[in-house]
Structures are given as structure tokens and as C-alpha cells.
Design a protein around this motif. Sequence first.
Motif, PDB file in Angstrom:
ATOM      1  N   LEU A   1       0.848  -1.184   0.000  1.00 54.03           N
ATOM      2  CA  LEU A   1       0.000   0.000   0.000  1.00 54.03           C
ATOM      3  C   LEU A   1       0.880   1.229   0.000  1.00 54.03           C
ATOM      4  CD1 LEU A   1      -2.666  -1.087   2.633  1.00 54.03           C
ATOM      5  CD2 LEU A   1      -2.806  -1.297   0.140  1.00 54.03           C
ATOM      6  N   ARG A   2       0.272   2.371  -0.340  1.00 56.18           N
ATOM      7  CA  ARG A   2       0.985   3.644  -0.324  1.00 56.18           C
ATOM      8  C   ARG A   2       0.229   4.580   0.602  1.00 56.18           C
ATOM      9  NH1 ARG A   2       3.180   6.374  -5.678  1.00 56.18           N
ATOM     10  NH2 ARG A   2       4.684   4.700  -5.279  1.00 56.18           N
ATOM     11  N   ALA A   3       0.976   5.156   1.538  1.00 57.26           N
ATOM     12  CA  ALA A   3       0.398   6.098   2.507  1.00 57.26           C
ATOM     13  C   ALA A   3       0.890   7.483   2.156  1.00 57.26           C
ATOM     14  CB  ALA A   3       0.797   5.715   3.932  1.00 57.26           C
ATOM     15  N   THR A   4      -0.045   8.374   1.837  1.00 51.77           N
ATOM     16  CA  THR A   4       0.265   9.754   1.481  1.00 51.77           C
ATOM     17  C   THR A   4       0.092  10.599   2.719  1.00 51.77           C
ATOM     18  OG1 THR A   4      -0.520   9.419  -0.766  1.00 51.77           O
ATOM     19  CG2 THR A   4      -0.295  11.683  -0.016  1.00 51.77           C
ATOM     20  N   LEU A   5       1.159  11.270   3.159  1.00 49.78           N
ATOM     21  CA  LEU A   5       1.147  12.133   4.344  1.00 49.78           C
ATOM     22  C   LEU A   5       1.184  13.586   3.892  1.00 49.78           C
ATOM     23  CD1 LEU A   5       3.669  10.065   6.475  1.00 49.78           C
ATOM     24  CD2 LEU A   5       1.179   9.934   6.517  1.00 49.78           C
ATOM     25  N   ALA A   6       1.244  14.475   4.874  1.00 47.56           N
ATOM     26  CA  ALA A   6       1.210  15.901   4.555  1.00 47.56           C
ATOM     27  C   ALA A   6       2.475  16.328   3.848  1.00 47.56           C
ATOM     28  CB  ALA A   6       1.001  16.727   5.825  1.00 47.56           C
ATOM     29  N   ASP A   7       3.595  15.659   4.116  1.00 44.88           N
ATOM     30  CA  ASP A   7       4.850  16.128   3.521  1.00 44.88           C
ATOM     31  C   ASP A   7       5.502  15.093   2.641  1.00 44.88           C
ATOM     32  OD1 ASP A   7       5.349  14.333   5.451  1.00 44.88           O
ATOM     33  OD2 ASP A   7       6.898  15.508   6.460  1.00 44.88           O
ATOM     34  N   GLY A   8       4.814  13.951   2.341  1.00 45.57           N
ATOM     35  CA  GLY A   8       5.429  12.978   1.497  1.00 45.57           C
ATOM     36  C   GLY A   8       4.635  11.696   1.406  1.00 45.57           C
ATOM     37  N   VAL A   9       5.307  10.609   0.844  1.00 45.25           N
ATOM     38  CA  VAL A   9       4.613   9.355   0.570  1.00 45.25           C
ATOM     39  C   VAL A   9       5.439   8.234   1.181  1.00 45.25           C
ATOM     40  CG1 VAL A   9       3.804   7.787  -1.202  1.00 45.25           C
ATOM     41  CG2 VAL A   9       3.633  10.260  -1.589  1.00 45.25           C
ATOM     42  N   LEU A  10       4.715   7.236   1.811  1.00 45.54           N
ATOM     43  CA  LEU A  10       5.363   6.072   2.388  1.00 45.54           C
ATOM     44  C   LEU A  10       4.779   4.846   1.732  1.00 45.54           C
ATOM     45  CD1 LEU A  10       5.389   6.912   6.240  1.00 45.54           C
ATOM     46  CD2 LEU A  10       7.293   7.099   4.647  1.00 45.54           C
ATOM     47  N   ASP A  11       5.718   3.888   1.358  1.00 46.17           N
ATOM     48  CA  ASP A  11       5.262   2.601   0.840  1.00 46.17           C
ATOM     49  C   ASP A  11       5.248   1.635   2.010  1.00 46.17           C
ATOM     50  OD1 ASP A  11       5.000   3.444  -1.791  1.00 46.17           O
ATOM     51  OD2 ASP A  11       7.144   3.138  -2.210  1.00 46.17           O
ATOM     52  N   VAL A  12       4.142   0.991   2.270  1.00 47.60           N
ATOM     53  CA  VAL A  12       3.973   0.100   3.420  1.00 47.60           C
ATOM     54  C   VAL A  12       3.469  -1.224   2.914  1.00 47.60           C
ATOM     55  CG1 VAL A  12       3.534   2.010   5.009  1.00 47.60           C
ATOM     56  CG2 VAL A  12       1.604   0.934   3.807  1.00 47.60           C
ATOM     57  N   THR A  13       3.669  -2.288   3.767  1.00 42.42           N
ATOM     58  CA  THR A  13       3.203  -3.623   3.465  1.00 42.42           C
ATOM     59  C   THR A  13       2.277  -4.067   4.598  1.00 42.42           C
ATOM     60  OG1 THR A  13       5.249  -4.141   2.324  1.00 42.42           O
ATOM     61  CG2 THR A  13       3.885  -6.004   2.996  1.00 42.42           C
ATOM     62  N   VAL A  14       1.180  -4.709   4.260  1.00 43.00           N
ATOM     63  CA  VAL A  14       0.230  -5.157   5.274  1.00 43.00           C
ATOM     64  C   VAL A  14       0.813  -6.355   5.997  1.00 43.00           C
ATOM     65  CG1 VAL A  14      -2.087  -6.021   5.703  1.00 43.00           C
ATOM     66  CG2 VAL A  14      -1.732  -4.313   3.860  1.00 43.00           C
ATOM     67  N   ASP A  15       0.960  -6.176   7.313  1.00 46.64           N
ATOM     68  CA  ASP A  15       1.514  -7.270   8.110  1.00 46.64           C
ATOM     69  C   ASP A  15       0.416  -8.144   8.637  1.00 46.64           C
ATOM     70  OD1 ASP A  15       3.174  -8.856   9.608  1.00 46.64           O
ATOM     71  OD2 ASP A  15       3.505  -7.426  11.196  1.00 46.64           O
ATOM     72  N   GLN A  16      -0.489  -7.595   9.309  1.00 42.89           N
ATOM     73  CA  GLN A  16      -1.582  -8.408   9.882  1.00 42.89           C
ATOM     74  C   GLN A  16      -2.817  -7.487   9.991  1.00 42.89           C
ATOM     75  OE1 GLN A  16      -0.718 -10.201  13.669  1.00 42.89           O
ATOM     76  NE2 GLN A  16      -2.616 -11.373  13.671  1.00 42.89           N
ATOM     77  N   PRO A  17      -3.778  -7.640   9.115  1.00 41.05           N
ATOM     78  CA  PRO A  17      -4.974  -6.772   9.188  1.00 41.05           C
ATOM     79  C   PRO A  17      -5.865  -7.171  10.362  1.00 41.05           C
ATOM     80  CG  PRO A  17      -5.193  -8.381   7.393  1.00 41.05           C
ATOM     81  CD  PRO A  17      -3.788  -8.552   7.932  1.00 41.05           C
ATOM     82  N   ARG A  18      -6.356  -6.145  11.087  1.00 42.30           N
ATOM     83  CA  ARG A  18      -7.211  -6.411  12.258  1.00 42.30           C
ATOM     84  C   ARG A  18      -8.397  -5.442  12.191  1.00 42.30           C
ATOM     85  NH1 ARG A  18      -2.137  -6.299  14.646  1.00 42.30           N
ATOM     86  NH2 ARG A  18      -2.503  -4.217  15.441  1.00 42.30           N
TER      87      ARG A  18
END
Length: 439
Positions: A420-437
Motif C-alpha cells: 500500500l501507499r500512505a500519502t502524508l502531509a509532507d510525502g509518501v510512504l510505501d507500506v506492506t500489510v503485516d496483519q490486518p485487524r
Amino acid sequence: MFESPQSTAAPRIWEVGALCRAIADALEARFNPVAVRGEITGFSRAASGHCYFSIKDANGQLRCAMFRRAAGLLDFSPRDGELVEVRGRLGVYEARGDLQFIVESMQRAGQGALFEQFLRLKAQLEGEGLFDPRRKRPLPVQPRGIGLITSLGAAALHDVVTALRRRVPHIPVVLIPAQVQGAAAPQSMVTALRQMYALAEGEAPADGGTTPVVDVILLVRGGGSMEDLWAFNDEQLARTIVQSPVPLVSGVGHETDFTIADFCADLRAPTPTAAAELVAQPREVWLGALDLLADRLESAVQRQIDLRHQRLDQAAQRLGRPSGLASREQLRLARCAQRLRHGMLLNLERLTLKNKALEVDFAQKTARHIALQSDRLERARLRLELLNPHLVLQRGYALLTDSHGHAVTSVGQARLGDALRATLADGVLDVTVDQPRLL
């Protein structure tokens, strides 16, 4: 020896006048006064008022005279054929040696045989409609030709021809002669009428000649006793008369004489001359009418000419001299040009003032409109700014999207190991789903 004298005396020699007086005296002593019954024949009334006629029956006839005093006491008009009873005195008219009956009174004794026969035929034909006024036709005003039927030896022929020659010498007359008295007269008149009908209907004559068109027919005869006029009371003649293709005028006898032919004809004239006058308007009348029409036409034309002259004079007065008319027209044109210029100036001034007012009003309205639109734009900008997602991100939130760029708003949309890609106020983070809850 004695011999007796001879007894053979010579007859008395009379003077004529004395013998007439002696016979008159014998009649006076033997018969008078006397009454006689018989039919009137040959009745006539003299200008003096005296009446002369004969009384007859099947076996004899007697001359009669009725003087004015006795005639003035009559309560009816005697006519030929009437059966009458007369009372008076027998006498001898010494000037002629004629036996005559001086009538002192007269009364009807019934109708004579001829008159009764006349009345029977009249009633029969009237019942059949031969006298119906509705079948009577008017006479032509200007006939092209006149048919005439009468005897060549009759005085009526001369009277009719004289009247026609005097009144309408330009109209042709076709004469077909016929007997008008005697036993053969009815058939003779029937034959003549049929020949005339053929001409009236336009049939060519047997001799191949030319015959004028016949528009009216005259059937005429002079006066006479009832016996003399009896041919005009024939039934076959009456039926032939009503078959005429053109108007037919009967002029039979005198004014007091009536026959069956008179009732069948389209018009009855009292005398032959009157019959001719009925179908012949005098030429002078038509010439006078033409003169009158010519005068009326001339007067009408003259009135129109006078009217046109009057209108021309009025037009000339209105027109006057051409120079004066031109001056008036120039003056009128100058007034029109001045009014046009004045009107254009006034209109131009009004338009100028209106344009200035519009300029001022346009500037004011434009400024107000710009201010109003700027205010509306600012409010829209503020509302849009409030909807900017970066403002939300600045408060610590992040926008998650999958590898396709679709927003992830639920745990159920992510699986273990998804990138997934997380868009923040000052940039973008690429993240991976570890354990959805789930919460």
C-alpha cells in the motif's frame, strides 16, 4: 121573249193610296190590337231611337217597327235570336205598300232555337276549359307579320287593310281568304286557319315562295244578324281556334255581337277595325317614343358634358398658374426639410444624453458587478479550501491507496502482504500489510 141583263160587272178601279188605306182599315177592324210570338231577326236601333226588326218562326216573317217612346220602356236589350212576345197594331206602310207591325210593347218569351243552341255549345266548351282566361296569351307589341282570315268580298277586309296601312304600313300582312257566311263557312275557316298555323310555325309554303313570319292572327267579319254570324258558332271552328300557335284576335260583327269564336280567341275585338288597331300600334307612337328616347339621351349626354366642364373649371381654379403651384410646393418642401432637420437634431440630442447616462450607469453597474463577483469568488475559494485534503493530512491523517491508486477505506480491502501507499502531509510512504485487524 124576255132576256135578263148580263151580271158580269167590271171590278172597281182603286187608286193605290186608297187601296192601301182600305187594306189598313180592314186589318184594323179585323185584327187589332194583336199579340205575336216569334224570334227577333235583323234588329237595329236608329239614331232617332226607333227600332226596326222582324219577327219570324218556321213558317213566316213579319216586319216590325218600334218607335222611340215604346222602345224607351223596354227593360232589356233585344238581340237577334231571342224569342219575344210583342203587342201592337197591324198596318200598311203606304209609302211602300209593306205590311208592318207597329210594336207598342215587348217582353221576353224565352230563348229562340238558335240562341238555345248557342248557349248549349257555349256551356259545353266552357266546361272543357276552352274559354279559360289562363290560356289566353298577350298580343305581341311589335309583330313581325300579321295573318288575316276573312272573305275577299267582305267589307271587313277593306276596313282592316285600311287600318293596318294607316297605322303600320311597314308590317307585312298575310291574307288567306275564307267563306264567313253560309253552311260551308265553318269548314272553310278551319282550313284557312290550319294553313295560317303552318306559316306561323315556320313551315315553308307549298309554292316554294317566301312568306313573312306570322306573330298574330286576325279572324274578322262585319256585322249581321245571328243567322249571318252563325258560322262562327261552330264547334270544330272553336276547337281549331284554341289550337293556334300564336295569339288570335276575333273581330266578328258589331260591339254587341258575341259568338263562340270570340270566347275561344285570345282576345275579342268589338269590330274588325278595332281588331286591326289592337295588333297595330301606330308607327307615329313608336317614332314618338324613339324621339323621346333620343331627347332623353341627348339631355343625359349634355348633363354629363356640363358636369365634366364644371369639374374642369373647379380643377382649373384649384390649379391656378403653374408658377404659383410650384412656389407653394417649394414652400411646403422647405417646411418639410426644416421639420426634418429639427427632428434629427432633437433625436441626436436625445441619443447623446441617453449615451452619457448609459456610460455613467454602465461604469457604476460594472463596478458593482465586479465587486459582487469577487465576493462570490472569495467565498467559493474559502469553501474549496476547507475541502482541501492536505489540510486533513496536516492533522496527522494519511491517505492509503492500493497498487492501482484506489483509496483503501476498509480493512476488508487489504490482504496480508499487500503493498500500500500512505500519502502524508509532507510525502509518501510505501507500506506492506503485516496483519490486518478489525476494531
